[in-house]
Design an enzyme around this catalytic site. Structure first.
Site, mmCIF file in Angstrom:
data_model
loop_
_atom_site.group_PDB
_atom_site.id
_atom_site.type_symbol
_atom_site.label_atom_id
_atom_site.label_comp_id
_atom_site.label_asym_id
_atom_site.label_seq_id
_atom_site.Cartn_x
_atom_site.Cartn_y
_atom_site.Cartn_z
ATOM 1 N N ARG A 267 -9.850 -8.729 -5.290
ATOM 2 C CA ARG A 267 -8.882 -8.869 -4.014
ATOM 3 C C ARG A 267 -7.469 -8.607 -4.522
ATOM 4 N NH1 ARG A 267 -12.824 -7.704 -2.074
ATOM 5 N NH2 ARG A 267 -13.840 -8.422 -0.165
ATOM 6 N N HIS B 249 5.863 -14.663 15.980
ATOM 7 C CA HIS B 249 6.914 -15.219 14.902
ATOM 8 C C HIS B 249 6.492 -16.506 14.639
ATOM 9 C CE1 HIS B 249 7.849 -17.611 18.533
ATOM 10 N NE2 HIS B 249 8.564 -18.599 17.590
ATOM 11 N N LYS C 58 -7.264 -2.652 13.839
ATOM 12 C CA LYS C 58 -6.129 -2.374 13.137
ATOM 13 C C LYS C 58 -5.993 -0.699 13.186
ATOM 14 C CE LYS C 58 -4.118 -6.091 12.635
ATOM 15 N NZ LYS C 58 -2.663 -6.510 13.280
ATOM 16 N N SER D 171 -3.613 -3.808 7.907
ATOM 17 C CA SER D 171 -4.320 -4.598 7.022
ATOM 18 C C SER D 171 -4.908 -3.681 6.093
ATOM 19 C CB SER D 171 -5.332 -5.591 7.798
ATOM 20 O OG SER D 171 -6.463 -6.127 6.889
ATOM 21 N N SER D 172 -5.182 -3.905 5.017
ATOM 22 C CA SER D 172 -6.084 -3.316 4.046
ATOM 23 C C SER D 172 -7.433 -2.973 4.516
ATOM 24 C CB SER D 172 -5.894 -3.832 2.589
ATOM 25 O OG SER D 172 -6.582 -5.127 2.657
ATOM 26 N N TYR E 96 -12.297 -6.401 13.301
ATOM 27 C CA TYR E 96 -10.950 -6.492 13.119
ATOM 28 C C TYR E 96 -10.329 -5.065 12.542
ATOM 29 C CZ TYR E 96 -6.491 -8.378 10.915
ATOM 30 O OH TYR E 96 -5.112 -8.743 10.577
#
Length: 318
Positions: free
Chosen positions: A210, A12, A141, A108-109, A137
């Site tokens: 991007r 958070h 994911k 994530s993309s 990463y």
């Protein structure tokens, strides 16, 4: 959903998690259980399981993650793989063990193949190799998203996943080495302006493209899916528009008021040539983004100026 149901937002204090926390509060949710990373290390299985047994949250939003830009991912791939695998596995399994009603996982993309057709549709997942500069990463994911999917299939859980494009906004990480491209540029251009530097050097050729979305819009998409969707699919979340890194640099230069020269260091990696998401699935479900890139950059730069001393130990005037 009961507005008084207990919601655990993991992460958070981060940019994504804080935006989600704010959005859910604005929407009338009142009962949150929160822990900082110092209070609860989600990489530790026993600590995570104990927390879930004690708190018994009804709902979970998994926004906690180790994140960073291309340099951080390139130099610390094992850390990005290990930390994210542990966080995800511990939270998702603990949610199952404690009968959490619903869980939302933030992906994530970067999960998509490096040479994926553009724009990237959800069905392109695992059709090729991921980008080497963020392989650790990306693999983590993918594993988190698949874990949600397989728990649903085997155990009948209600765990859903959302894959945001590149995010930026309030509370971002402006570390000059470990940050993502937007906060890194904002800090570089601002400090160059303050110091009267003749040029700003940007990694790569500037040709990579991007897609960027304001974190508050991502939080709105999370709330929308949390309240409206149950199933085993996942959703891309973005704007459906991309921009070259050179174009982004020009926008940030304009927003910060820097008057010097932009230089691209082509000896540094570009990463994926293009990352543009097909967001038609989420749009068909009833959600689209709201904040234009120029407006979001201006809001983010204003926040940076107001919080500058946190990042450099001094005031915004150098």
């Amino acid at each position: 959903m009961d507005k008084n149901a207990k919601i655990y937002i993991a992460g958070h204090n981060g940019m994504a998690g804080s935006a989600i926390y704010k959005k859910f509060k604005e929407s009338g949710y009142t009962n949150f259980v929160l822990r900082t990373s110092k209070e609860l290390d989600l990489r530790c299985q026993e600590d995570t399981r104990l927390f879930f047994r004690q708190e018994k949250p009804d709902y979970v939003i998994l926004a906690a993650a180790r994140v960073g830009g291309i340099m951080a991912n390139s130099t610390s791939p094992a850390v990005f793989l290990y930390d994210n695998l542990m966080i995800q596995s511990n939270v998702i399994n603990s949610a199952y063990e404690n009968n959490v009603k619903k869980l939302l996982f933030l992906g994530s993309s970067c999960i998509y193949p490096r040479l994926s057709p553009q724009p990237m549709k959800e069905e392109y997942l695992l059709d090729g190799k991921v980008e080497p500069t963020n392989e650790g990463y990306a693999i983590a994911k993918i594993a988190g998203m698949k874990m949600c999917e397989m728990y649903n299939r085997q155990y009948g859980t209600d765990y859903i996943s959302i894959m945001p494009c590149n995010l930026y906004g309030y509370g971002d990480n402006f570390d000059p080495v470990r940050s993502h491209v937007v906060p890194a540029m904002i800090r570089k251009f601002h400090e160059a302006k303050v110091n009267g530097a003749p040029e700003v050097v940007i990694w790569g050729t500037g040709n990579a493209r991007r897609e960027f979305m304001f974190a508050d819009d991502m939080a709105d998409a999370c709330l929308f899916l949390f309240e409206s969707y149950s199933g085993n699919g996942f959703f891309n979340a973005g704007t459906g528009n991309d921009i070259s890194i050179a174009g982004l640099a020009g926008l940030v230069q304009s927003v910060t008021g820097y008057k010097g020269k932009i230089v691209f260091d082509s000896s540094k990696p570009d990463g994926m040539p293009q990352k543009l998401m097909d967001v038609s699935k989420l749009a068909d479900a009833g959600w689209t983004y709201k904040t234009k890139l120029q407006d979001g950059l201006e809001l983010t730069y204003k926040w940076y100026l107001e919080n500058y001393s946190k990042f450099n130990g001094g005031d915004i005037n150098g």
